[in-house]
Design an enzyme around this catalytic site. Structure first.
Site, PDB file in Angstrom:
ATOM      1  N   HIS A 194       0.817  -1.325  -0.218  1.00  0.00           N
ATOM      2  CA  HIS A 194      -0.035   0.074  -0.020  1.00  0.00           C
ATOM      3  C   HIS A 194       0.990   1.237   0.078  1.00  0.00           C
ATOM      4  O   HIS A 194       0.626   2.400  -0.633  1.00  0.00           O
ATOM      5  CB  HIS A 194      -1.123   0.169   1.088  1.00  0.00           C
ATOM      6  N   GLU A 436     -10.745 -10.985  -4.759  1.00  0.00           N
ATOM      7  CA  GLU A 436      -9.256 -10.919  -4.582  1.00  0.00           C
ATOM      8  C   GLU A 436      -8.862 -12.156  -3.602  1.00  0.00           C
ATOM      9  O   GLU A 436      -7.585 -11.980  -3.513  1.00  0.00           O
ATOM     10  CB  GLU A 436      -9.090  -9.422  -3.639  1.00  0.00           C
ATOM     11  N   ASP A 460      -4.302  -8.326  -4.312  1.00  0.00           N
ATOM     12  CA  ASP A 460      -4.447  -9.390  -3.191  1.00  0.00           C
ATOM     13  C   ASP A 460      -4.580 -10.539  -4.006  1.00  0.00           C
ATOM     14  O   ASP A 460      -4.169 -11.856  -3.557  1.00  0.00           O
ATOM     15  CB  ASP A 460      -5.780  -9.106  -2.404  1.00  0.00           C
ATOM     16  N   CYS A 507      -9.747  -3.281 -10.366  1.00  0.00           N
ATOM     17  CA  CYS A 507      -9.457  -2.296  -9.617  1.00  0.00           C
ATOM     18  C   CYS A 507      -7.818  -2.222  -9.057  1.00  0.00           C
ATOM     19  O   CYS A 507      -7.346  -1.299  -8.502  1.00  0.00           O
ATOM     20  CB  CYS A 507     -10.459  -1.703  -8.673  1.00  0.00           C
TER      21      CYS A 507
END
Ligand code: PEP
Ligand code: MG
Length: 578
Positions: A194, A436, A460, A507
């Protein structure tokens, strides 16, 4: 001495600047001399940091979340007492003046001496209070890092600073959003950690997984960061430096050209319209969304509102944030993902930092279902914001049908509560699920009939399919979006969603990688959500692609299990005029 270190490029671009070593409280604290004429300013800097922490603690004390354990308030009082004690807020001031050293160093010395005193205490309760001293000191150190040192080198050259850190958390990145750093380089991290995602959203060249850069680079050294090749050059010789200055100029020129595509519709050569959406972390990111020409928000990572604080945002605060975004998008879709905390996004005080295996633990929807009141607060806030625009609700990390039915039941409960309270909201907010986890991708019928749309979280999905921690620098080189297993799962999800007639987007970071645009188009993807900075490049590829020409390539790619051959096919697919 000039040397280079190879890592993993996570945000493109080239930066040339001076190293500023990021101080991490868990690591060694820097020690430098402060000249006599700057000592007063250094003491003031220390006082300001103490005052900031005092305000933080007082603020927390007056907003103790409902349902917080009774010890919480007592613990805040204890921390305030420790902070206000002369031994912590007074003695370091004297040390700065007496020793001519920086505030961090003075504080660390005083902490060490206090801890030694605590350790000598026989009473075990009192002995354990040393943890509290450390926590208070860490808070002050954090406040100090947010305020540039009066004499530290980065102060002189703030505009061309390159942040060199051992590790940065997503929460750190939020703080650095406001600083003018030219680049970020870290020892830890992977391409889709992240921290990397936020760096990319800022459009700031960054290289991660450099392993030992923090220890090898000294404060103020000149560094070239090549965010394309994933390499940094420390103390480059003049020839290298001028070569990189040239490349940097070319890069900026190309970016300027791409910006002209802002208002061009993303349509393929054969006339198929593609939907390009943006990923955001905070309401302030909306400006970048508008500038990028995105057609809406495909992923609003709501958890960033929960970071850098010790309390949880209440319903009103959340409602205001979601409303701001939905209103600003004027009817364009805004996909608000419910709280996805845990793994590399821990938040205080909710998640356990020392969980054994956080990526496989109580994260995302699992956490929300275990804390229904926190989840309901968020659902109510999203529902209330929904009537100010076109909000969609997205559930992260689904892996079982029960999770989905429990989440939908809580959504119904939130609606019932609002109805009873006469609070308006949109009844039919579309609800989507993130795909995910491999289990979800392999057993899509578990979810599809109950959802209005799907969004594939490839970051993920890759992590869990390949069993590679996306934030671990040691395995970052193994993280591979074009592994045949990943391709199978992504293609299968898109195909199944189309068959069922429900919209599907990607996404994860794959959506913003122009080298994978044709591949995803070939899989049938028509909705991409990415950081606004990536949108022009992806659009450029779309404009040069004819969908029917992709078919034979995709068939071959999905039947190829040899890594080299796959790479070759991908290169040819991307080079080809189709
Ligand atoms: C993903 O996993 O691909 C995703 C978009 O969610 P996040 O990166 O926030 O985990
Ligand atoms: Mg995810």
């Amino acid at each position: 001495m000039s040397f280079s270190i190879h890592g993993i490029a996570v945000a493109h671009g080239i930066a040339i600047g001076r190293a500023h070593l990021f101080l991490q409280t868990s690591l060694e604290i820097t020690h430098y001399a402060v000249s006599p004429d700057r000592l007063e300013a250094e003491v003031e800097r220390f006082d300001r940091a103490v005052a900031t922490v005092r305000d933080e603690l007082r603020d927390l004390e007056s907003h103790v979340p409902a349902g917080a354990p009774p010890e919480f308030a007592a613990f805040l009082q204890l921390h305030l007492m420790i902070l206000n004690d002369e031994t912590l807020s007074g003695i370091p001031r004297d040390l700065i003046s007496q020793q001519g050293c920086n505030a961090e160093w003075a504080l660390k010395q005083q902490m060490d001496s206090l801890i030694a005193q605590f350790e000598a205490i026989e009473d075990s309760y009192l002995r354990e209070r040393k943890e509290d001293v450390t926590q208070v000191v860490e808070r002050v150190l954090k406040a100090l890092t947010g305020q540039p040192a009066a004499t530290s080198p980065e102060h002189k050259a703030e505009l061309d600073s390159i942040l060199v850190a051992h590790d940065l958390s997503p929460a750190d990145m939020l703080v650095f959003k406001q600083h003018a750093y030219q680049a970020f380089v870290t020892d830890m991290g992977g391409a889709t950690s992240h921290m990397a995602i936020v760096a990319r959203s800022l459009g700031i060249p960054s290289v991660v997984a450099l392993h030992h850069a923090w220890a090898m680079i000294r404060e103020g050294e000149v560094i070239v960061v090549d965010g394309m090749a994933g390499v940094i050059i420390v103390n480059p010789d003049p020839l290298i430096l001028s070569e990189y200055r040239l490349r940097q100029e070319q890069w900026h020129l190309e970016r300027q050209k791409l910006k002209r595509l802002r208002t061009t519709k993303p349509t393929t050569l054969d006339g198929t319209d593609i939907i390009l959406l943006a990923n955001i972390e905070q309401p302030d990111d909306v400006d970048a969304v508008k500038k990028s020409g995105a057609m809406g928000i495909g992923l609003y990572r709501s958890e960033f509102l929960f970071m850098n604080r010790s309390d949880l945002p209440g319903e009103e605060e959340q409602f205001n944030a979601y409303r701001r975004v939905t209103e600003a998008l004027r009817g364009q879709p805004v996909t608000i993902r419910t709280l996805d905390i845990g793994a590399d996004k821990p938040i205080e005080p909710a998640t356990k930092i020392h969980t054994l295996n956080p990526a496989l633990g109580l994260r995302a929807i699992r956490y929300c279902l275990s804390e229904p009141r926190i989840f309901l607060t968020q659902l109510r806030a999203i529902l209330r914001a929904s009537r100010f625009g076109n909000a969609h609700l997205l559930l992260p990390m689904l892996s079982t049908a029960t999770e989905l039915s429990q989440a939908l039941a809580l959504l119904e409960q939130a609606k019932t509560e609002l109805r009873l309270e006469n609070i308006p909201f949109k009844e039919n907010i579309p609800v989507g699920g993130m795909i995910e986890v491999p289990a979800a991708a392999l057993a899509l019928p578990m979810f599809i009939s109950k959802l209005d749309f799907l969004s594939i979280g490839t970051n993920d999905l890759i992590q869990y399919t390949l069993a590679i921690d996306r934030a671990d620098d040691e395995v970052a080189h193994l993280y591979n979006p074009v592994h045949p297993a990943v391709l199978f799962l992504v293609a299968n999800t898109i195909r199944t969603a189309h068959k069922a007639g429900i919209p599907v987007a990607v996404c994860g970071e794959m959506a913003g990688n122009p080298a994978l645009t044709r591949l995803l188009l070939g899989f049938g993807l028509r909705e991409f959500s990415m950081h606004p900075a990536h949108l022009p490049e992806v659009k450029q590829v779309i404009l040069k692609t004819s969908l029917p020409d992709l078919k034979p390539w995709i068939r071959k790619i999905l039947q190829t299990y040899d890594g080299d051959r796959l790479e070759d096919l991908m290169n040819r697919l991307n080079r080809q005029n189709c």
